[in-house]
Design an enzyme around this catalytic site. Structure first.
Site, PDB file in Angstrom:
ATOM      1  N   ASP A  61      -0.421   4.973   0.975  1.00 12.53           N
ATOM      2  CA  ASP A  61      -0.650   5.971   1.697  1.00 12.53           C
ATOM      3  C   ASP A  61      -0.819   5.485   3.178  1.00 12.53           C
ATOM      4  OD1 ASP A  61      -1.344   7.798  -0.167  1.00 12.53           O
ATOM      5  OD2 ASP A  61      -3.335   6.962  -0.520  1.00 12.53           O
ATOM      6  N   ASP A  66       0.874  -1.359   0.016  1.00 17.31           N
ATOM      7  CA  ASP A  66      -0.093  -0.039   0.096  1.00 17.31           C
ATOM      8  C   ASP A  66       0.903   1.215   0.034  1.00 17.31           C
ATOM      9  OD1 ASP A  66      -2.063   1.856   0.373  1.00 17.31           O
ATOM     10  OD2 ASP A  66      -2.091   1.594   2.571  1.00 17.31           O
ATOM     11  N   ASP A  74      -2.337  -0.536   5.884  1.00 16.59           N
ATOM     12  CA  ASP A  74      -2.500  -0.165   7.294  1.00 16.59           C
ATOM     13  C   ASP A  74      -4.038  -0.003   7.579  1.00 16.59           C
ATOM     14  OD1 ASP A  74      -2.907   1.958   5.288  1.00 16.59           O
ATOM     15  OD2 ASP A  74      -3.362   3.369   6.954  1.00 16.59           O
TER      16      ASP A  74
END
Lengths: 193, 218
Positions: free
Chosen positions: A12, A10, A140
């Site tokens: 961000d 990922d 996250d």
């Protein structure tokens, strides 16, 4: 021929300091509004639980054209990615574009391209990560759902205040990732052999 | 010659159906169509050629049907290639594309059958607004919900789906065994490509995809 050992990353939060960038821009756009520091939000989808006028200020920053070009890079992310690539891991960046920020998707490609031309070719933007093949996904987000109820990847949670309830392997520091991947890779390659 | 060719075709069709019956997503998901954008969904070639002509009135620009190779720029005279390249990298271009005739109706038909349609497209890295413009185009032409199904990727071999409808002659990437079956969207430059073939006006989409969907979900 089998699929090379593939790790989806990922962008961000794990690689780009998204929350810091949003908070900085919100403060710059609305100096009179009090905006809480990055790292203090305990819910992934924080806007609905953020009081006004902080909520509107953050929303304006999140939708500001160009936001996604300006993020700082998370410490040790790039050197770890380089290490994984040199170790033969098929690294792919896998990120969801904001549907409401008008330049987000292009800006993400631009930002990754500034980091590395190699990585930009390895970047996928998708709203549904369950539809992407890979052996591991480092992300996250607390819960990752999509059309595919049985994603191929094993999840590694990139530690954040808002994902403390998520269970599974947890990454606190990029430098720990190669060792964390080793048994997963070993097990996959043994099965594939 | 006719006999063996017919047999080969029948054998291929049987193999395609068998792939659908053994698909790893069988029983987990509805029949899922990965839909390439440039070509099958947007009238990309036609649009680029028309726009190049409009911007360069004195220049001879080849028609789309005259291109028999995927790498079109390499086979064009230098001035024509430069003019087309300039058009392709223009900011905003991908926001104003025209739709491929028949695409919208075909996609509506697929959705009506309960299939999943997932746009799967490669964003041009030479066009600074391409990725965002593709999402805007989908939202304006279809809906935000459908735009939010898009997968923008430089490597389609890692996308999950039963089939991919794509005009590229050969889809390659880091995964040597994609799970999808390449369903070729007919174009002059992909005549050598193997796989079920959908007509450039989408007229036979159900005839081609229907049996595959049935095999994948029966």
């Amino acid at each position: 021929m089998s699929i090379p050992f593939t790790v989806l990353l990922d962008i961000d939060k794990p690689i780009a300091m998204w929350e810091e960038g949003v908070v900085d821009l919100a403060r710059e756009m609305h100096p009179d509004v009090e905006v809480a520091d990055a790292g203090t939000r305990e819910v992934y989808d924080f806007l609905p639980v953020t009081p006004e006028p902080e909520r509107s200020s953050l929303l304006a920053a999140m939708n500001a054209p160009g936001l996604y070009r300006g993020f700082q890079v998370v410490e040790h992310a790039l050197e770890t990615i380089d290490l994984l690539l040199s170790d033969g891991v098929n690294v792919k960046l896998c990120s969801t574009p904001s549907p409401t920020n008008p330049t987000c998707a292009s800006d993400k490609y631009w930002w990754v391209g500034e980091l590395s031309r190699e990585l930009v070719k390895r970047t996928t933007l998708t709203f549904d990560k369950t539809m992407c093949m890979g052996h591991v996904l480092v992300d996250d987000k607390d819960v990752i759902t999509g059309d595919n109820p049985n994603p191929m990847w094993e999840r590694i949670i990139y530690d954040a205040p808002y994902n403390q309830h998520a269970t599974g392997l947890r990454l606190y520091d990029w430098r720990d990732l190669p060792a964390m991947l080793e048994p997963i890779r070993f097990s996959y390659e043994r099965r594939a052999a | 010659m006719t006999g063996p060719a017919v047999l080969t075709r029948a054998a291929s069709e049987a193999a395609w159906l068998e792939r659908m019956r053994n698909h790893p997503m069988r029983g987990l998901m509805p029949f899922t169509v990965l839909m390439d954008m440039d070509g099958p969904t947007t009238h990309w070639y036609r649009y680029i050629v028309d726009e190049t002509k409009r911007r360069n009135p004195g220049l001879h620009v080849h028609e789309p049907h005259e291109h028999t190779s995927w790498k079109m720029l390499s086979e064009l005279p230098a001035d024509e290639a430069a003019a087309m390249n300039e058009v392709m990298s223009s900011p905003g271009l991908y926001r104003t594309m025209t739709a491929t005739p028949g695409a919208k109706e075909a996609i509506a038909g697929m959705l009506e059958l309960g299939w999943l349609v997932r746009f799967c497209s490669t964003a041009s890295l030479d066009n600074p607004t391409c990725a965002s413009d593709k999402l805007v185009w989908l939202e304006e032409e279809y809906s935000r919900d459908l735009a939010k199904t898009a997968i923008l990727t430089g490597d389609k071999t890692f996308a999950l789906g039963h089939v991919i409808v794509d005009d590229k002659d050969k889809i390659t990437g880091d995964n040597p065994n994609p799970v999808w079956l390449h369903t070729v969207f007919d174009a002059p430059y992909n005549q050598g490509a193997q796989g079920p073939r959908i007509a450039a006006d989408w007229s036979n989409w159900y005839e081609v995809l229907g049996p595959l969907a049935e095999a994948a979900t029966a």
